[in-house]
Each structure stands twice: as C-alpha cells, then as structure tokens.
Design a protein around this motif. Structure first.
Motif, PDB file in Angstrom:
ATOM      1  N   GLU A  61       0.855  -1.190   0.000  1.00 30.28           N
ATOM      2  CA  GLU A  61       0.000   0.000   0.000  1.00 30.28           C
ATOM      3  C   GLU A  61       0.886   1.233   0.000  1.00 30.28           C
ATOM      4  O   GLU A  61       1.818   1.340   0.784  1.00 30.28           O
ATOM      5  CB  GLU A  61      -0.887   0.005   1.247  1.00 30.28           C
ATOM      6  CG  GLU A  61      -1.749   1.234   1.380  1.00 30.28           C
ATOM      7  CD  GLU A  61      -2.664   1.175   2.602  1.00 30.28           C
ATOM      8  OE1 GLU A  61      -3.703   1.843   2.559  1.00 30.28           O
ATOM      9  OE2 GLU A  61      -2.331   0.490   3.586  1.00 30.28           O
ATOM     10  N   LYS A  63       0.364   5.428   0.146  1.00 28.72           N
ATOM     11  CA  LYS A  63      -0.613   6.501   0.383  1.00 28.72           C
ATOM     12  C   LYS A  63      -0.494   7.575  -0.698  1.00 28.72           C
ATOM     13  O   LYS A  63       0.585   7.844  -1.198  1.00 28.72           O
ATOM     14  CB  LYS A  63      -0.404   7.080   1.762  1.00 28.72           C
ATOM     15  CG  LYS A  63      -0.682   6.040   2.849  1.00 28.72           C
ATOM     16  CD  LYS A  63      -0.640   6.603   4.213  1.00 28.72           C
ATOM     17  CE  LYS A  63      -0.885   5.621   5.314  1.00 28.72           C
ATOM     18  NZ  LYS A  63      -1.310   4.303   5.072  1.00 28.72           N
ATOM     19  N   SER A  70      -5.302   5.525  -0.913  1.00 31.67           N
ATOM     20  CA  SER A  70      -4.017   4.877  -1.165  1.00 31.67           C
ATOM     21  C   SER A  70      -4.198   3.865  -2.292  1.00 31.67           C
ATOM     22  O   SER A  70      -5.320   3.495  -2.635  1.00 31.67           O
ATOM     23  CB  SER A  70      -3.501   4.185   0.099  1.00 31.67           C
ATOM     24  OG  SER A  70      -4.400   3.182   0.521  1.00 31.67           O
ATOM     25  N   HIS A  86      -7.873   2.674  -2.748  1.00 30.36           N
ATOM     26  CA  HIS A  86      -8.488   2.400  -1.458  1.00 30.36           C
ATOM     27  C   HIS A  86      -8.802   3.679  -0.686  1.00 30.36           C
ATOM     28  O   HIS A  86      -7.921   4.503  -0.488  1.00 30.36           O
ATOM     29  CB  HIS A  86      -7.524   1.519  -0.655  1.00 30.36           C
ATOM     30  CG  HIS A  86      -7.907   1.273   0.748  1.00 30.36           C
ATOM     31  ND1 HIS A  86      -9.053   0.616   1.097  1.00 30.36           N
ATOM     32  CD2 HIS A  86      -7.273   1.582   1.897  1.00 30.36           C
ATOM     33  CE1 HIS A  86      -9.113   0.526   2.416  1.00 30.36           C
ATOM     34  NE2 HIS A  86      -8.047   1.107   2.914  1.00 30.36           N
ATOM     35  N   GLN A  88      -9.098   4.997   2.659  1.00 31.09           N
ATOM     36  CA  GLN A  88      -8.565   4.527   3.930  1.00 31.09           C
ATOM     37  C   GLN A  88      -9.569   4.603   5.075  1.00 31.09           C
ATOM     38  O   GLN A  88      -9.348   4.008   6.125  1.00 31.09           O
ATOM     39  CB  GLN A  88      -7.305   5.322   4.296  1.00 31.09           C
ATOM     40  CG  GLN A  88      -6.202   5.141   3.290  1.00 31.09           C
ATOM     41  CD  GLN A  88      -5.064   6.100   3.519  1.00 31.09           C
ATOM     42  OE1 GLN A  88      -4.828   6.562   4.623  1.00 31.09           O
ATOM     43  NE2 GLN A  88      -4.342   6.412   2.460  1.00 31.09           N
TER      44      GLN A  88
END
Length: 113
Positions: A61, A63, A70, A86, A88
């Motif tokens: 992952e 960010k 991310s 994603h 978060q």
C-alpha cells in the motif's frame, strides 16, 4: 521504469475517488489527481516503496499524499498491478482483495499470501 496496470478490481475505487472529490468541492480534485500521478510515478520508479499489508505479504500500500486514499498493489512478472484505489476510511477494499487473490492465482499462478 516498470509498467503499471490497473486491474478490474480497481475500477470501483477509481469511480469512488472521482465521485468523492466532485461531491466535496472544498477538496481540489486537480490536486488529488496530481497526487495520484505522483504516487503512480513513484511506484514505477520504486515498486517496493509501499508498505506491506499485514494479512497479505504480496500486497503493498502506498498513500496518496494529501488525500484519504491509497493504492493497493502487487508486483508480478515485471508489472505493477493496482488492485484498488483504497479509501482509507472504509472497508470496501476487502472484496477487491478477495477478487484479486483469486485472479492472481488464476492469471499468474502466484499465491498472494
């Protein structure tokens, strides 16, 4: 630089990223997209830049600076495969990761764990 490919599992995350930034006009979508491009470039140059996910050793992952998002990704056969964009703050990526694990085994013969 390595090739970067968004898997089908990332499409819902890409749509949500765009919609979220459009629905929140106080957020600068141009800056968010620029930050996404910086993250993509970083991955192409340094594919192992992201941190490993706890439960999946093959998944990393990274960010996206200045956002709540991310990229979840893996590296297979010389290509960076983006599994999800994603958010978060939520759990939506769980299904993308399950689908990805199945696809990775079928398509590349790799066990993501």
């Amino acid at each position: 630089m390595m090739k970067l490919e968004y898997l089908q599992t990332a499409q819902a995350g890409l749509r949500w990223f765009r919609r979220y930034h459009r629905q929140n006009p106080q957020l600068d979508i141009a800056c968010a997209v620029a930050a996404l491009r910086v993250a993509e470039t970083t991955l192409r140059e340094f594919p192992m830049a992201g941190e490993r996910l706890e439960d999946m050793q093959a998944v990393r992952e990274i960010k996206i600076t200045g956002t709540a998002f991310s990229l979840l990704y893996t590296v297979a056969q010389g290509t960076i495969l983006v599994i999800d964009l994603h958010d978060q703050r939520g759990l939506r990526s769980a299904e993308a990761l399950r689908t990805f694990a199945r696809e990775l085994r079928e398509r590349y013969g790799i066990d993501p764990r």
